[in-house]
Design a protein around this motif. Structure first.
Motif, mmCIF file in Angstrom:
data_model
loop_
_atom_site.group_PDB
_atom_site.id
_atom_site.type_symbol
_atom_site.label_atom_id
_atom_site.label_comp_id
_atom_site.label_asym_id
_atom_site.label_seq_id
_atom_site.Cartn_x
_atom_site.Cartn_y
_atom_site.Cartn_z
ATOM 1 N N PHE A 229 10.079 48.188 -69.039
ATOM 2 C CA PHE A 229 9.992 48.587 -67.631
ATOM 3 C C PHE A 229 8.531 48.828 -67.233
ATOM 4 N N THR A 230 7.805 49.515 -68.092
ATOM 5 C CA THR A 230 6.397 49.812 -67.801
ATOM 6 C C THR A 230 5.572 48.536 -67.721
ATOM 7 N N LEU A 231 5.781 47.630 -68.686
ATOM 8 C CA LEU A 231 4.993 46.401 -68.739
ATOM 9 C C LEU A 231 5.275 45.512 -67.528
ATOM 10 N N PHE A 232 6.544 45.292 -67.241
ATOM 11 C CA PHE A 232 6.883 44.428 -66.114
ATOM 12 C C PHE A 232 6.529 45.099 -64.797
ATOM 13 N N GLY A 233 6.673 46.405 -64.737
ATOM 14 C CA GLY A 233 6.284 47.122 -63.537
ATOM 15 C C GLY A 233 4.807 47.015 -63.255
ATOM 16 N N PRO B 29 5.668 55.784 -63.729
ATOM 17 C CA PRO B 29 6.874 56.564 -63.414
ATOM 18 C C PRO B 29 7.851 55.817 -62.510
ATOM 19 N N ASP B 30 7.328 55.088 -61.516
ATOM 20 C CA ASP B 30 8.212 54.358 -60.610
ATOM 21 C C ASP B 30 8.952 53.240 -61.332
ATOM 22 N N ALA B 31 8.248 52.524 -62.209
ATOM 23 C CA ALA B 31 8.883 51.436 -62.955
ATOM 24 C C ALA B 31 9.954 51.983 -63.887
ATOM 25 N N ASP B 32 9.657 53.093 -64.555
ATOM 26 C CA ASP B 32 10.632 53.684 -65.472
ATOM 27 C C ASP B 32 11.854 54.193 -64.715
ATOM 28 N N ARG B 33 11.632 54.853 -63.590
ATOM 29 C CA ARG B 33 12.743 55.354 -62.793
ATOM 30 C C ARG B 33 13.602 54.214 -62.271
ATOM 31 N N ARG B 34 12.949 53.189 -61.737
ATOM 32 C CA ARG B 34 13.671 52.048 -61.183
ATOM 33 C C ARG B 34 14.454 51.322 -62.275
ATOM 34 N N GLY B 35 13.856 51.138 -63.444
ATOM 35 C CA GLY B 35 14.539 50.459 -64.541
ATOM 36 C C GLY B 35 15.782 51.207 -64.986
ATOM 37 N N ARG B 36 15.674 52.529 -65.127
ATOM 38 C CA ARG B 36 16.831 53.311 -65.553
ATOM 39 C C ARG B 36 17.910 53.353 -64.473
ATOM 40 N N GLU B 37 17.496 53.329 -63.220
ATOM 41 C CA GLU B 37 18.458 53.296 -62.117
ATOM 42 C C GLU B 37 19.250 51.993 -62.126
ATOM 43 N N LEU B 38 18.568 50.867 -62.301
ATOM 44 C CA LEU B 38 19.250 49.569 -62.349
ATOM 45 C C LEU B 38 20.143 49.470 -63.582
ATOM 46 N N VAL C 285 19.984 54.083 -70.992
ATOM 47 C CA VAL C 285 18.861 53.547 -71.764
ATOM 48 C C VAL C 285 18.341 54.603 -72.741
ATOM 49 N N ALA C 286 18.391 54.294 -74.037
ATOM 50 C CA ALA C 286 17.835 55.188 -75.051
ATOM 51 C C ALA C 286 16.316 55.073 -75.048
ATOM 52 N N ARG C 287 15.642 56.161 -75.336
ATOM 53 C CA ARG C 287 14.185 56.180 -75.269
ATOM 54 C C ARG C 287 13.531 55.396 -76.408
ATOM 55 N N THR C 288 14.117 55.420 -77.610
ATOM 56 C CA THR C 288 13.404 54.900 -78.789
ATOM 57 C C THR C 288 13.976 53.612 -79.356
ATOM 58 N N THR C 289 15.125 53.150 -78.882
ATOM 59 C CA THR C 289 15.730 51.943 -79.445
ATOM 60 C C THR C 289 14.901 50.718 -79.100
ATOM 61 N N LEU C 290 14.578 49.907 -80.113
ATOM 62 C CA LEU C 290 13.818 48.686 -79.890
ATOM 63 C C LEU C 290 14.734 47.581 -79.359
ATOM 64 N N VAL D 15 17.946 43.661 -65.460
ATOM 65 C CA VAL D 15 17.162 44.770 -64.907
ATOM 66 C C VAL D 15 15.738 44.336 -64.624
ATOM 67 N N LEU D 16 15.122 43.642 -65.556
ATOM 68 C CA LEU D 16 13.730 43.223 -65.378
ATOM 69 C C LEU D 16 13.594 42.254 -64.211
ATOM 70 N N SER D 17 14.593 41.406 -63.998
ATOM 71 C CA SER D 17 14.507 40.444 -62.890
ATOM 72 C C SER D 17 14.534 41.153 -61.542
ATOM 73 N N ALA D 18 15.186 42.317 -61.476
ATOM 74 C CA ALA D 18 15.330 43.033 -60.206
ATOM 75 C C ALA D 18 14.388 44.222 -60.086
ATOM 76 N N LEU D 19 13.553 44.457 -61.088
ATOM 77 C CA LEU D 19 12.768 45.684 -61.174
ATOM 78 C C LEU D 19 11.879 45.901 -59.951
ATOM 79 N N ALA D 20 11.231 44.845 -59.474
ATOM 80 C CA ALA D 20 10.246 44.974 -58.392
ATOM 81 C C ALA D 20 10.850 44.726 -57.015
ATOM 82 N N ASP D 21 12.184 44.847 -56.901
ATOM 83 C CA ASP D 21 12.876 44.639 -55.625
ATOM 84 C C ASP D 21 12.528 43.286 -55.000
ATOM 85 N N PRO D 22 12.724 42.181 -55.731
ATOM 86 C CA PRO D 22 12.375 40.872 -55.169
ATOM 87 C C PRO D 22 13.309 40.469 -54.039
#
Length: 223
Positions: A105-109, A117-126, A134-139, A154-161
């Motif tokens: 989420f952070t990288l794509f955001g 923070p916005d990318a993480d919040r948006r990713g967990r919301e989606l 979403v678990a914090r530590t699972t790879l 989730v990544l495809s929709a992360l930035a509200d395209p």
């Protein structure tokens, strides 16, 4: 073959083309691989607040068309125009094994100029909309196939395209996740996005606005 449902068949929230901008327009798309012509003059136009399904037999060019629309593959002929931001979900999970979902989420955001923070919040919301806590530590490499594909969605929709291209995005989903996915599609349509879904599950086709059939025997016919 491309057709649109009649007014009686249109899902709730759609009311014809008046006042809605074309957000994705593919015109005269031709693509060859060697001597084989995969796409031969394909047209697709999707407006704000519409969902288009792309269907066809194996090898008919469905994934190739989406990659061309996403700018990942160059057509031999034809043109694609996109109005606004574009999100793309590949058929095969294209995630990075040694990052966690939240690191994704952070990288794509960051690529979309979103704060961490916005990318993480948006990713967990989606993710929650797909019933995925979403678990914090699972790879990513330790996620199930279905959950890896949820990450892709989730990544495809992360930035509200404004335009979403989804290539059989429900691979590995259980029944509940599949229903959750389509609920998200209807939400995106209500928000005015243009959504294109490659699918082989034909029972959903009466709930979309357009169907483009790339099966060679029917390609080019309209009804």
């Amino acid at each position: 073959m491309e057709y649109a449902p009649s007014a009686a068949q249109r899902p709730a929230g759609t009311s014809g083309d008046a006042g809605r901008d074309v957000l994705l327009h593919a015109r005269g798309i031709v693509k060859r691989y060697g001597r084989r012509r995969v796409l031969d003059g394909v047209d697709l136009a999707v407006r704000s607040g519409e969902v288009a399904a792309v269907v066809g037999s194996n090898g008919a060019g469905k994934s190739t068309l989406l990659k061309i629309c996403a700018g990942l593959v160059r057509p031999d002929k034809g043109r694609v125009t996109v109005a606004g931001r574009l999100g793309y979900c590949p058929q095969d999970a294209g995630v990075m094994d040694f990052l966690t979902p939240r690191e994704h989420f952070t990288l794509f955001g960051a690529g979309a100029a979103m704060s961490r923070p916005d990318a993480d919040r948006r990713g967990r919301e989606l993710a929650a909309r797909l019933d995925w806590p979403v678990a914090r530590t699972t790879l990513a490499k330790d996620l199930s196939g279905g959950t890896r594909q949820k990450l892709n969605v989730v990544l495809s929709a992360l930035a509200d395209p404004e335009v979403l291209l989804l290539d059989e995005p429900y691979q590995g989903f259980d029944r509940g996740s599949y229903v959750d996915f389509w609920q998200n599609v209807w939400r995106w349509r209500e928000e005015g996005r243009a959504v294109v879904v490659v699918t082989h599950l034909l029972h959903q086709l009466d709930q979309v606005d357009h169907v483009l059939d790339l099966t060679p025997a029917t390609r080019g016919a309209r009804r």
